[in-house]
Every structure is written in C-alpha cells, then in structure tokens.
Design a protein around this motif. Structure first.
Motif, mmCIF file in Angstrom:
data_model
loop_
_atom_site.group_PDB
_atom_site.id
_atom_site.type_symbol
_atom_site.label_atom_id
_atom_site.label_comp_id
_atom_site.label_asym_id
_atom_site.label_seq_id
_atom_site.Cartn_x
_atom_site.Cartn_y
_atom_site.Cartn_z
ATOM 1 N N CYS A 126 34.705 -20.655 6.605
ATOM 2 C CA CYS A 126 34.750 -21.862 7.409
ATOM 3 C C CYS A 126 33.551 -22.722 7.016
ATOM 4 N N ALA A 127 33.736 -24.031 6.995
ATOM 5 C CA ALA A 127 32.652 -24.913 6.565
ATOM 6 C C ALA A 127 32.623 -26.155 7.434
ATOM 7 N N ALA A 128 31.444 -26.730 7.568
ATOM 8 C CA ALA A 128 31.269 -27.908 8.405
ATOM 9 C C ALA A 128 30.314 -28.885 7.755
ATOM 10 N N SER A 129 30.488 -30.155 8.114
ATOM 11 C CA SER A 129 29.562 -31.166 7.650
ATOM 12 C C SER A 129 29.534 -32.319 8.636
ATOM 13 N N ILE A 130 28.346 -32.820 8.895
ATOM 14 C CA ILE A 130 28.234 -34.039 9.696
ATOM 15 C C ILE A 130 28.099 -35.240 8.796
ATOM 16 N N ASN A 131 27.813 -35.007 7.543
ATOM 17 C CA ASN A 131 27.770 -36.054 6.528
ATOM 18 C C ASN A 131 28.386 -35.465 5.280
ATOM 19 N N TYR A 132 29.654 -35.745 5.085
ATOM 20 C CA TYR A 132 30.423 -35.090 4.046
ATOM 21 C C TYR A 132 29.808 -35.269 2.668
ATOM 22 N N ALA A 133 29.040 -36.331 2.463
ATOM 23 C CA ALA A 133 28.442 -36.552 1.152
ATOM 24 C C ALA A 133 27.330 -35.570 0.862
ATOM 25 N N GLN A 134 26.760 -34.981 1.904
ATOM 26 C CA GLN A 134 25.633 -34.081 1.729
ATOM 27 C C GLN A 134 26.066 -32.632 1.607
ATOM 28 N N GLY A 135 27.311 -32.414 1.280
ATOM 29 C CA GLY A 135 27.771 -31.056 1.082
ATOM 30 C C GLY A 135 28.184 -30.401 2.377
ATOM 31 N N LEU A 136 28.608 -29.173 2.283
ATOM 32 C CA LEU A 136 29.102 -28.422 3.426
ATOM 33 C C LEU A 136 28.158 -27.284 3.773
ATOM 34 N N THR A 137 28.125 -26.961 5.073
ATOM 35 C CA THR A 137 27.445 -25.761 5.540
ATOM 36 C C THR A 137 28.509 -24.702 5.760
ATOM 37 N N PHE A 138 28.352 -23.569 5.127
ATOM 38 C CA PHE A 138 29.370 -22.524 5.180
ATOM 39 C C PHE A 138 28.983 -21.411 6.148
ATOM 40 N N GLY A 139 30.008 -20.813 6.770
ATOM 41 C CA GLY A 139 29.820 -19.568 7.480
ATOM 42 C C GLY A 139 29.664 -18.430 6.483
ATOM 43 N N THR B 159 20.982 -30.542 12.973
ATOM 44 C CA THR B 159 21.686 -29.850 11.909
ATOM 45 C C THR B 159 22.828 -29.026 12.514
ATOM 46 N N GLN B 160 23.815 -28.755 11.699
ATOM 47 C CA GLN B 160 24.966 -28.010 12.198
ATOM 48 C C GLN B 160 24.912 -26.571 11.702
ATOM 49 N N THR B 161 25.501 -25.646 12.467
ATOM 50 C CA THR B 161 25.626 -24.258 12.040
ATOM 51 C C THR B 161 27.068 -23.821 12.209
ATOM 52 N N VAL B 162 27.452 -22.838 11.439
ATOM 53 C CA VAL B 162 28.810 -22.316 11.442
ATOM 54 C C VAL B 162 28.740 -20.806 11.567
ATOM 55 N N SER B 163 29.496 -20.242 12.500
ATOM 56 C CA SER B 163 29.511 -18.799 12.646
ATOM 57 C C SER B 163 30.939 -18.275 12.583
ATOM 58 N N GLN B 164 31.084 -17.193 11.867
ATOM 59 C CA GLN B 164 32.361 -16.497 11.769
ATOM 60 C C GLN B 164 32.118 -15.092 12.317
ATOM 61 N N SER B 165 32.752 -14.793 13.422
ATOM 62 C CA SER B 165 32.383 -13.598 14.170
ATOM 63 C C SER B 165 32.873 -12.306 13.532
ATOM 64 N N ASP B 166 33.901 -12.384 12.715
ATOM 65 C CA ASP B 166 34.451 -11.176 12.109
ATOM 66 C C ASP B 166 34.082 -11.101 10.638
ATOM 67 N N ALA B 167 33.393 -10.051 10.259
ATOM 68 C CA ALA B 167 33.044 -9.883 8.852
ATOM 69 C C ALA B 167 34.227 -9.379 8.037
ATOM 70 N N HIS B 168 35.068 -8.551 8.671
ATOM 71 C CA HIS B 168 36.181 -7.934 7.954
ATOM 72 C C HIS B 168 37.353 -7.782 8.913
ATOM 73 N N VAL B 169 38.532 -8.163 8.451
ATOM 74 C CA VAL B 169 39.759 -8.027 9.226
ATOM 75 C C VAL B 169 40.778 -7.303 8.365
ATOM 76 N N THR B 170 41.427 -6.313 8.956
ATOM 77 C CA THR B 170 42.462 -5.562 8.243
ATOM 78 C C THR B 170 43.793 -5.791 8.931
ATOM 79 N N VAL B 171 44.797 -6.182 8.151
ATOM 80 C CA VAL B 171 46.138 -6.415 8.694
ATOM 81 C C VAL B 171 47.176 -5.844 7.735
ATOM 82 N N PHE B 172 48.384 -5.717 8.246
ATOM 83 C CA PHE B 172 49.487 -5.269 7.416
ATOM 84 C C PHE B 172 50.355 -6.466 7.043
#
Lengths: 113, 114
Positions: free
Chosen positions: A91-104, A1-14
């Motif tokens: 961010c999202a990933a899939s190894i079998n696009y028909a089975q939906g996406l795994t989201f971060g 199975t695949q996993t997705v990680s997004q390291s930043d919960a919140h980003v502030t920019v101008f």
C-alpha cells in the motif's frame, strides 16, 4: 508527513478463497492512495489508485479497494484468488504525488492449491 | 507501456568502492525516483528528480548522490560504499500528475557491499 501501515505481514489463503489486505494511513488532508504488487524477483507493478470520487476503485486482475476517510483506510480485496496472486502487496500514499510515494512494509500473500 | 530499465541487475563491491546504478525510462516521464528495498523497512525514497538537471532529496539520502543527465537517464552514485548500503534498489518513473500518478518500476538492482 504521512505514514502507511499494513497490519498483516503474511496472509495464507487457498485458491478460490477471498482475501482482504488491510492498509491504514495517517494524514489529515487529501491523500493519494495506491496498491502495488511485487512478484518474487520482480519490480513493483501498479494495481489501482484512489484520489477522489467513488471510494470503491477497481483495478487489474479482479482487485478492488475501498477508501474510508473515517477509518483512514484503503483495504484491498479480491473475491477469488488464483495461485498467480501469490506475491507481496504494498500500500502506498502521497500527499504530493510529485514527491514520490510512501510505502507500507508490505503483506506477503501465499495462495495454496 | 512505460519501460524502465536498470543496470546492472547485480553488483558486488567492497567497502569503500565506487558504484553507479543506471536507470533509463523510455516513456517521456518527467519524474524519476530511486528507492531502496530492505526487509523490515519496505521501500524508502533516496532521491528523485523533476527533470534533466533537477535533483531532490528523499527520505534516506545519506551516502548517495544522484544525477539526472537527460529526461531519460537517472543515475545513483555510491562513492564510498558501505555494507549498510547492501540492498535492492529500484528506479521508477511517473508522469507526476494527480490523476495518473502511477509509478512505473524497473526490475531492480541488487547491490552487495562486502
């Protein structure tokens, strides 16, 4: 199975700044990667995807992302953000696009004037 | 552009109540999905379908049933709702093809179980 990680919960920019949102995945084989944006109170909207070929992909509204197999990453970038880019990015990933996406878990971007 | 419409947009029920969330897509997509979105968990796949009459189990199916009555319509059923099912539910559709595997999402259905 695949996993997705997004390291930043919140980003502030101008406004006018560049931004990079990080995404790393875990899976050893071919993988389909994509980014979605969710404005407050709305559904998710597609930004861009990568499946094969050129590792730098262009998306809507000036977004681009770069795939790196060696780093298992698919980071999203924008050179100059606008206040309307304030949203949550998934961010999202899939190894079998028909089975939906795994989201971060998503990265909230707040753009200040 | 693909259109995915969810109803109701907001629903409040009590523990043990019966809830049906509806989803209709008008772009002739074969694939449809139900996700739930919760803080700290992102989006998690509940059920999905390849076409009318087909149902597949997702990652968090417990407590949910689904029915795909036509190519356009996909329903999520909570027959004995519990407070843990308080969430924001999204329906999505897709062509399910590698090069265009983009998901089109509805606007969401907010469910509160008291």
């Amino acid at each position: 199975t695949q996993t997705v990680s997004q390291s930043d919960a919140h980003v502030t920019v101008f406004e006018g700044d560049s931004v990079e949102l990080r995404c790393n995945y875990s899976y050893g084989g071919s993988i389909y990667l994509s980014w979605y944006i969710q404005h407050h109170g709305r559904g998710l909207q597609f930004l861009l995807k990568y499946y094969s070929g050129n590792p730098v992909v262009q998306g809507v509204n000036g977004f681009e992302a770069e795939f790196s197999k060696s780093d298992s990453s698919f980071h999203l970038r924008k050179a100059s953000v606008h206040w309307s880019d304030s949203a949550v990015y998934f961010c999202a990933a899939s190894i079998n696009y028909a089975q939906g996406l795994t989201f971060g878990l998503g990265t909230r971007v707040s753009v200040f004037p | 552009e693909a259109a995915v419409t969810q109803s109701p947009r907001n629903k409040v029920t009590v523990t043990g109540g019966n809830v049906t969330l509806s989803c209709r897509q008008t772009n002739s997509h074969n694939y449809m999905y139900w996700y739930r979105q919760d803080t700290g968990h992102g989006l998690r796949l509940i059920h999905y379908s390849y076409g009318a009459g087909n149902l597949q189990i997702g990652d968090v199916p417990d407590g949910y049933k689904a029915t795909r009555t036509t190519q356009e319509d996909f329903f999520l059923l909570l027959e004995l709702a519990s407070p843990s099912q308080t969430s924001l539910y999204f329906c999505a559709s897709s062509e399910g093809v590698a090069n265009t595997g983009q998901l089109y999402f509805g606007e969401g259905s907010k469910l509160t179980v008291l």
